[in-house]
Scaffold this active site. Structure first.
Site, PDB file in Angstrom:
ATOM      1  N   SER A  99     -38.173  -9.576 -30.024  1.00 58.89           N
ATOM      2  CA  SER A  99     -39.505  -9.330 -29.467  1.00 58.89           C
ATOM      3  C   SER A  99     -39.482  -8.628 -28.118  1.00 58.89           C
ATOM      4  O   SER A  99     -40.484  -8.056 -27.703  1.00 58.89           O
ATOM      5  CB  SER A  99     -40.278 -10.648 -29.327  1.00 58.89           C
ATOM      6  OG  SER A  99     -39.579 -11.542 -28.483  1.00 58.89           O
ATOM      7  N   ASP A 150     -46.822 -14.325 -21.676  1.00 60.36           N
ATOM      8  CA  ASP A 150     -46.974 -15.582 -22.411  1.00 60.36           C
ATOM      9  C   ASP A 150     -45.778 -16.456 -22.061  1.00 60.36           C
ATOM     10  O   ASP A 150     -44.998 -16.107 -21.175  1.00 60.36           O
ATOM     11  CB  ASP A 150     -47.148 -15.354 -23.921  1.00 60.36           C
ATOM     12  CG  ASP A 150     -45.931 -14.750 -24.602  1.00 60.36           C
ATOM     13  OD1 ASP A 150     -44.834 -14.754 -23.998  1.00 60.36           O
ATOM     14  OD2 ASP A 150     -46.061 -14.284 -25.749  1.00 60.36           O
ATOM     15  N   HIS A 192     -42.478 -14.244 -22.771  1.00 61.08           N
ATOM     16  CA  HIS A 192     -42.329 -12.808 -22.550  1.00 61.08           C
ATOM     17  C   HIS A 192     -42.912 -12.341 -21.213  1.00 61.08           C
ATOM     18  O   HIS A 192     -43.973 -12.813 -20.811  1.00 61.08           O
ATOM     19  CB  HIS A 192     -43.020 -12.037 -23.685  1.00 61.08           C
ATOM     20  CG  HIS A 192     -42.531 -12.411 -25.040  1.00 61.08           C
ATOM     21  ND1 HIS A 192     -43.191 -13.319 -25.842  1.00 61.08           N
ATOM     22  CD2 HIS A 192     -41.426 -12.011 -25.737  1.00 61.08           C
ATOM     23  CE1 HIS A 192     -42.516 -13.468 -26.973  1.00 61.08           C
ATOM     24  NE2 HIS A 192     -41.447 -12.686 -26.933  1.00 61.08           N
TER      25      HIS A 192
END
Length: 355
Positions: A38, A328, A331
């Site tokens: 990610s 978040d 991240h």
């Protein structure tokens, strides 16, 4: 106070000097090709059946007019900034996104998949794209590139491209420490060595397929992610030192692998890109970089939310993400990604600007 005022201007000067090098050298890198999780997925997971997605608001609210793309950020991610700095496209497209074609991918593409890892067992947790499948996509990409550019030009792109690899965090936090299985098979040191072995095989395969300029990315200080700090109740919600020490140890093994691979493979230019130090500096001295909040994230309550738990309707979501190190619970924000990208280009990738 003086340092706080200097930091952004120094950051801009770095970018300008690097971009000047690109202009002087005519842009030596024809494409940037990305593999990983990610940290570098720009939307591939939108097109597979998984809950590991971020193609909804508030993700992407600061990306080209508030468009959620599947990047786990409020805007751009590190590889987008690296691409832009190298004089290529300002954002790297996802290979599975049908709105792009080989003409777009010829100068940059990512095969990355959020929630994946080196270990196939990690990708199985949330049914995402394993690393071997990303390599398979890359082989298909090569065929498309040769059909589009012709063999000679395509081979020039393949050998001249910069290959960025960024993954590993999920292997530990989503797999080894989260579910039974690997922890009963391996000690943590054995598991680290197992993952490094996969990284060695993967980079060797890339070399065999024509890659020559490779950046192997390290782990961030995992224990300082808001998700881990939230769970560290006994430690006063401070960073979890054991996870940070693990990341540093694993990074040392990846760095040793880079040295070994460069000796083993003729013509390989492989570097280790380490985000650990710069991110730790940002977390320890946020004001120097213009940040105000490090322990919690911008999204929702900022304590444990990511993916679908990061809701645009949550009244707690911050109004200005640039004040936060993390977007978040897992991240970084676009601003943090920009600083990390500048650091990595200057300290690991600068040679590729002139060779």
């Amino acid at each position: 106070m003086e340092l706080k005022q200097m930091a952004p201007s120094i950051h801009i000067l770095w970018l300008l000097s690097i971009q000047f090098l690109v202009l002087v050298n005519g842009g030596k890198i024809p494409a940037i090709i990305v593999f990983g999780d990610s940290s570098v997925d720009s939307g591939n997971n939108n097109y597979i059946p998984t809950v590991a997605r971020s193609n909804f608001q508030p993700y992407g609210r600061d990306f080209n007019g508030g468009r959620p793309t599947g990047r786990f950020s409020n805007g751009k991610i590190t590889t987008d900034f690296i691409s832009d700095t190298f004089g290529l496209k300002p954002a790297i497209p996802a290979y599975l996104d049908p709105s792009y074609s080989i003409s777009d991918f010829a100068t940059g593409v990512t095969f990355a998949s959020a929630a994946t890892g080196y270990d196939n067992a990690t990708s199985n947790v949330l049914s995402v794209i394993p690393l071997w499948k990303q390599l398979e996509y890359y082989e298909n990409y090569q065929k498309k590139l040769r059909a589009y550019l012709g063999d000679r030009k395509a081979n020039g792109v393949i050998s001249g491209a910069l290959y960025l690899i960024s993954l590993g965090t999920n292997d530990f936090l989503e797999n080894y420490y989260a579910i039974p299985g690997r922890s009963s098979e391996y000690t943590i040191e054995e598991y680290e060595n197992f993952l490094v072995g996969i990284a060695a095989s993967f980079t060797e395969k890339l070399y065999e397929l024509g890659a020559r300029k490779i950046s192997l990315g390290g782990l961030p200080p995992m224990g300082c992610m808001p998700l881990e700090r939230t769970g560290n109740l006994m430690g006063g919600s401070e960073c979890v030192d054991s996870f940070n020490n693990l990341a540093a140890d694993f990074n040392g093994k990846l760095n040793a692998l880079v040295i070994k691979q460069n000796k083993k493979f003729h013509g390989m230019q492989m570097v280790f890109s380490d985000p650990y130090g710069i991110l730790m500096k940002i977390i320890q001295k946020p004001a120097v970089y213009g940040f105000e909040v490090t322990a919690v994230a911008c999204c929702a309550t900022g304590m444990f939310e990511m993916g679908y738990a990061c809701s645009r309707r949550n009244p707690f979501t911050c109004s200005n993400a640039d004040k936060f190190v993390f977007w978040d619970s897992f991240h970084p924000t676009q601003k943090t990604c920009s600083i990390i990208a500048t650091y990595i280009v200057q300290n690991a990738l600068a040679n590729f600007l002139s060779h």
